[in-house]
Design a protein around this motif. Structure first.
Motif, PDB file in Angstrom:
ATOM      1  N   GLU A 217       0.831  -1.206   0.000  1.00  0.00           N
ATOM      2  CA  GLU A 217       0.000   0.000   0.000  1.00  0.00           C
ATOM      3  C   GLU A 217       0.865   1.255   0.000  1.00  0.00           C
ATOM      4  O   GLU A 217       0.603   2.207  -0.755  1.00  0.00           O
ATOM      5  CB  GLU A 217      -0.916  -0.005   1.223  1.00  0.00           C
ATOM      6  CG  GLU A 217      -1.790   1.242   1.348  1.00  0.00           C
ATOM      7  CD  GLU A 217      -2.602   1.239   2.633  1.00  0.00           C
ATOM      8  OE1 GLU A 217      -2.645   2.287   3.301  1.00  0.00           O
ATOM      9  OE2 GLU A 217      -3.179   0.180   2.958  1.00  0.00           O
ATOM     10  N   LEU A 218       1.893   1.275   0.831  1.00  0.00           N
ATOM     11  CA  LEU A 218       2.748   2.459   0.898  1.00  0.00           C
ATOM     12  C   LEU A 218       3.526   2.649  -0.398  1.00  0.00           C
ATOM     13  O   LEU A 218       3.762   3.784  -0.823  1.00  0.00           O
ATOM     14  CB  LEU A 218       3.717   2.356   2.076  1.00  0.00           C
ATOM     15  CG  LEU A 218       3.228   2.994   3.390  1.00  0.00           C
ATOM     16  CD1 LEU A 218       1.967   2.335   3.899  1.00  0.00           C
ATOM     17  CD2 LEU A 218       4.326   2.936   4.447  1.00  0.00           C
ATOM     18  N   TYR A 219       3.921   1.557  -1.029  1.00  0.00           N
ATOM     19  CA  TYR A 219       4.688   1.660  -2.269  1.00  0.00           C
ATOM     20  C   TYR A 219       3.806   2.118  -3.427  1.00  0.00           C
ATOM     21  O   TYR A 219       4.199   2.961  -4.232  1.00  0.00           O
ATOM     22  CB  TYR A 219       5.316   0.307  -2.594  1.00  0.00           C
ATOM     23  CG  TYR A 219       6.287   0.346  -3.760  1.00  0.00           C
ATOM     24  CD1 TYR A 219       7.577   0.839  -3.593  1.00  0.00           C
ATOM     25  CD2 TYR A 219       5.917  -0.114  -5.020  1.00  0.00           C
ATOM     26  CE1 TYR A 219       8.477   0.875  -4.659  1.00  0.00           C
ATOM     27  CE2 TYR A 219       6.804  -0.076  -6.089  1.00  0.00           C
ATOM     28  CZ  TYR A 219       8.087   0.412  -5.897  1.00  0.00           C
ATOM     29  OH  TYR A 219       8.967   0.460  -6.956  1.00  0.00           O
ATOM     30  N   ARG A 220       2.595   1.565  -3.504  1.00  0.00           N
ATOM     31  CA  ARG A 220       1.720   1.860  -4.645  1.00  0.00           C
ATOM     32  C   ARG A 220       0.835   3.080  -4.428  1.00  0.00           C
ATOM     33  O   ARG A 220       0.456   3.750  -5.384  1.00  0.00           O
ATOM     34  CB  ARG A 220       0.841   0.638  -4.943  1.00  0.00           C
ATOM     35  CG  ARG A 220       1.634  -0.573  -5.423  1.00  0.00           C
ATOM     36  CD  ARG A 220       0.749  -1.789  -5.551  1.00  0.00           C
ATOM     37  NE  ARG A 220       1.519  -2.972  -5.969  1.00  0.00           N
ATOM     38  CZ  ARG A 220       1.057  -4.216  -5.930  1.00  0.00           C
ATOM     39  NH1 ARG A 220      -0.174  -4.446  -5.499  1.00  0.00           N
ATOM     40  NH2 ARG A 220       1.817  -5.215  -6.321  1.00  0.00           N
ATOM     41  N   ALA A 228       6.498   8.690  -0.958  1.00  0.00           N
ATOM     42  CA  ALA A 228       6.797   8.108  -2.268  1.00  0.00           C
ATOM     43  C   ALA A 228       8.299   8.007  -2.487  1.00  0.00           C
ATOM     44  O   ALA A 228       8.806   6.967  -2.929  1.00  0.00           O
ATOM     45  CB  ALA A 228       6.159   8.954  -3.367  1.00  0.00           C
ATOM     46  N   GLY A 229       9.039   9.072  -2.163  1.00  0.00           N
ATOM     47  CA  GLY A 229      10.475   9.077  -2.365  1.00  0.00           C
ATOM     48  C   GLY A 229      11.222   8.182  -1.408  1.00  0.00           C
ATOM     49  O   GLY A 229      12.248   7.591  -1.761  1.00  0.00           O
ATOM     50  N   LEU A 230      10.708   8.041  -0.184  1.00  0.00           N
ATOM     51  CA  LEU A 230      11.381   7.225   0.815  1.00  0.00           C
ATOM     52  C   LEU A 230      11.273   5.735   0.500  1.00  0.00           C
ATOM     53  O   LEU A 230      12.162   4.958   0.808  1.00  0.00           O
ATOM     54  CB  LEU A 230      10.784   7.509   2.198  1.00  0.00           C
ATOM     55  CG  LEU A 230      11.605   7.061   3.404  1.00  0.00           C
ATOM     56  CD1 LEU A 230      12.944   7.781   3.452  1.00  0.00           C
ATOM     57  CD2 LEU A 230      10.835   7.305   4.693  1.00  0.00           C
ATOM     58  N   LEU A 231      10.164   5.319  -0.124  1.00  0.00           N
ATOM     59  CA  LEU A 231       9.909   3.904  -0.398  1.00  0.00           C
ATOM     60  C   LEU A 231      10.549   3.432  -1.696  1.00  0.00           C
ATOM     61  O   LEU A 231      10.372   2.274  -2.077  1.00  0.00           O
ATOM     62  CB  LEU A 231       8.405   3.638  -0.426  1.00  0.00           C
ATOM     63  CG  LEU A 231       7.754   3.167   0.882  1.00  0.00           C
ATOM     64  CD1 LEU A 231       8.189   1.767   1.258  1.00  0.00           C
ATOM     65  CD2 LEU A 231       8.002   4.129   2.021  1.00  0.00           C
ATOM     66  N   GLY A 232      11.269   4.289  -2.399  1.00  0.00           N
ATOM     67  CA  GLY A 232      11.925   3.865  -3.623  1.00  0.00           C
ATOM     68  C   GLY A 232      11.975   4.975  -4.650  1.00  0.00           C
ATOM     69  O   GLY A 232      11.422   6.058  -4.458  1.00  0.00           O
ATOM     70  N   ASP A 233      12.650   4.696  -5.770  1.00  0.00           N
ATOM     71  CA  ASP A 233      12.786   5.685  -6.830  1.00  0.00           C
ATOM     72  C   ASP A 233      11.415   6.009  -7.415  1.00  0.00           C
ATOM     73  O   ASP A 233      10.593   5.111  -7.630  1.00  0.00           O
ATOM     74  CB  ASP A 233      13.708   5.132  -7.917  1.00  0.00           C
ATOM     75  CG  ASP A 233      14.275   6.229  -8.796  1.00  0.00           C
ATOM     76  OD1 ASP A 233      14.022   7.413  -8.512  1.00  0.00           O
ATOM     77  OD2 ASP A 233      14.969   5.891  -9.771  1.00  0.00           O
ATOM     78  N   VAL A 234      11.159   7.287  -7.675  1.00  0.00           N
ATOM     79  CA  VAL A 234       9.849   7.694  -8.187  1.00  0.00           C
ATOM     80  C   VAL A 234      10.018   8.888  -9.119  1.00  0.00           C
ATOM     81  O   VAL A 234      10.868   9.752  -8.904  1.00  0.00           O
ATOM     82  CB  VAL A 234       8.877   8.037  -7.024  1.00  0.00           C
ATOM     83  CG1 VAL A 234       9.354   9.246  -6.235  1.00  0.00           C
ATOM     84  CG2 VAL A 234       7.458   8.209  -7.517  1.00  0.00           C
ATOM     85  N   ASN A 235       9.239   8.909 -10.190  1.00  0.00           N
ATOM     86  CA  ASN A 235       9.182  10.049 -11.100  1.00  0.00           C
ATOM     87  C   ASN A 235       8.045  10.967 -10.679  1.00  0.00           C
ATOM     88  O   ASN A 235       6.965  10.492 -10.292  1.00  0.00           O
ATOM     89  CB  ASN A 235       8.925   9.567 -12.538  1.00  0.00           C
ATOM     90  CG  ASN A 235      10.067   8.737 -13.073  1.00  0.00           C
ATOM     91  OD1 ASN A 235      11.191   9.205 -13.197  1.00  0.00           O
ATOM     92  ND2 ASN A 235       9.781   7.468 -13.389  1.00  0.00           N
TER      93      ASN A 235
END
Length: 346
Positions: A217-220, A228-235
């Motif tokens: 849920e936190l990732y998507r 969003a930025g903390l859980l992985g690379d994001v545009n």
């Protein structure tokens, strides 16, 4: 059943600095929970208040239905494992594990049971300095669970391990927690570790829990750009919010044309400045979509990461399997499914 942990409006001040600011949290019995955040966000201070090493400025802490806010650490049904492991170097492995079992007639039988549980049979007579980092970690874990605490707290427990051993130990720690059925709280700054271990993650930002939920849920569906930025690379593609659409999908007017994505914030009004957050693996190449130029590519083994530039200068990162996708310098089109992107406040 009572929650294994219940925190209400917990605050910790150090002079004028507020390290923990009004945290509410409940853990279900047997839950594996991760506190995730960068250095200085308050996660370790929160853990130390649960353990009893710091006194809250405000709020309450209950463990298994009992208020422990004013109790010293040794009177709480809680144990804590430190990042340094804090093993006694002059004691054997068995003596380290037995340290908290003084007075128990079955102490050595319990030590043998714990050595089997952490897969260190035959190591009881060894000294900590003769063990590998992963073995010392397991000794510290065995000592922490020796008295069968209702809640186990772990502060960056895998931080001292190298990458390969760390990944192996993550799986062992998760499996051990499920066998024990004890509630665990792990503090980490590593999002991959949190997603690997946790039933739920609590993302901390400036002393507050910015979002709590299962890793998927936190990732998507992150609640903010920070999460969003903390859980992985994001545009992040900037634009202005359009009218409400169907099934939670809304239009965003961007400098590169009209785009559609999931509505991630119910209080955003039409015309508000927003960003569309989309993960690199959810960008696809095709004959239609946003016009882009491939400015660079990096081979990462199981995937290739490409740097793309849109017509307005916005840069995006796309991730795909090796052997697919355009080459460096190529003109291409990039797109994404509305369900794979989310609209967040700018």
């Amino acid at each position: 059943m009572a929650p294994s942990l219940s925190i209400r409006r917990l605050v910790k001040r150090f002079g004028t600095h507020v390290a923990v600011d009004g945290v509410d949290l409940e853990l279900a019995p047997g839950e594996f929970f991760c506190l995730l955040g960068p250095s200085g966000c308050g996660k370790s201070t929160l853990l130390r208040m649960i353990a009893g090493f710091e006194t809250p400025s405000e709020g309450s802490i209950s463990v298994n239905g009992t208020d422990v806010t004013g109790l010293p650490p040794h009177r709480r049904p809680v144990n804590m494992m430190f990042q340094s492991y804090a093993l006694f170097p002059h004691m054997s492995v068995a003596a380290n594990i037995a340290y908290g079992l003084k007075g128990r007639a079955d102490a050595m039988a319990r030590v043998d049971e714990l050595l089997r549980l952490v897969r260190l049979e035959g190591f009881g007579g060894r000294r900590p300095d003769t063990l590998s980092g992963g073995q010392r970690q397991r000794v510290a874990l065995a000592r922490a669970i020796a008295r069968e605490p209702g809640l186990l707290l772990l502060d960056e427990p895998l931080g001292a391990l190298d990458r390969g051993l760390r990944e192996e130990t993550q799986g062992e720690l998760r499996a051990l927690q499920k066998r024990l059925g004890t509630s665990f709280i792990v503090v980490t700054h590593d999002p991959e570790e949190a997603m690997m271990l946790a039933d739920r993650i609590g993302v901390m930002e400036r002393g507050r829990l910015a979002q709590i939920g299962p890793p998927t849920e936190l990732y998507r569906r992150p609640a903010s750009r920070y999460v969003a930025g903390l859980l992985g690379d994001v545009n992040l593609i900037p634009g202005r919010l359009g009218a409400k659409g169907v099934d939670g999908i809304r239009e965003v007017a961007s400098a590169n044309g009209a785009l559609k994505a999931q509505d991630g914030a119910a209080d955003l009004t039409e015309g508000a400045e927003v960003v569309i957050a989309v993960r690199p693996e959810n960008l696809t190449f095709g004959e239609t979509g946003l016009s882009a130029t491939v400015e660079g590519e990096t081979f990462l083994g199981d995937r290739v990461r490409r740097l793309l530039r849109l017509a307005d200068g916005t840069t995006l990162r796309a991730s795909s399997s090796p052997g697919s996708g355009p080459e460096r310098g190529a003109a291409t089109h990039i797109g994404f499914a509305p369900a794979d992107a989310i609209i967040l406040p700018a």
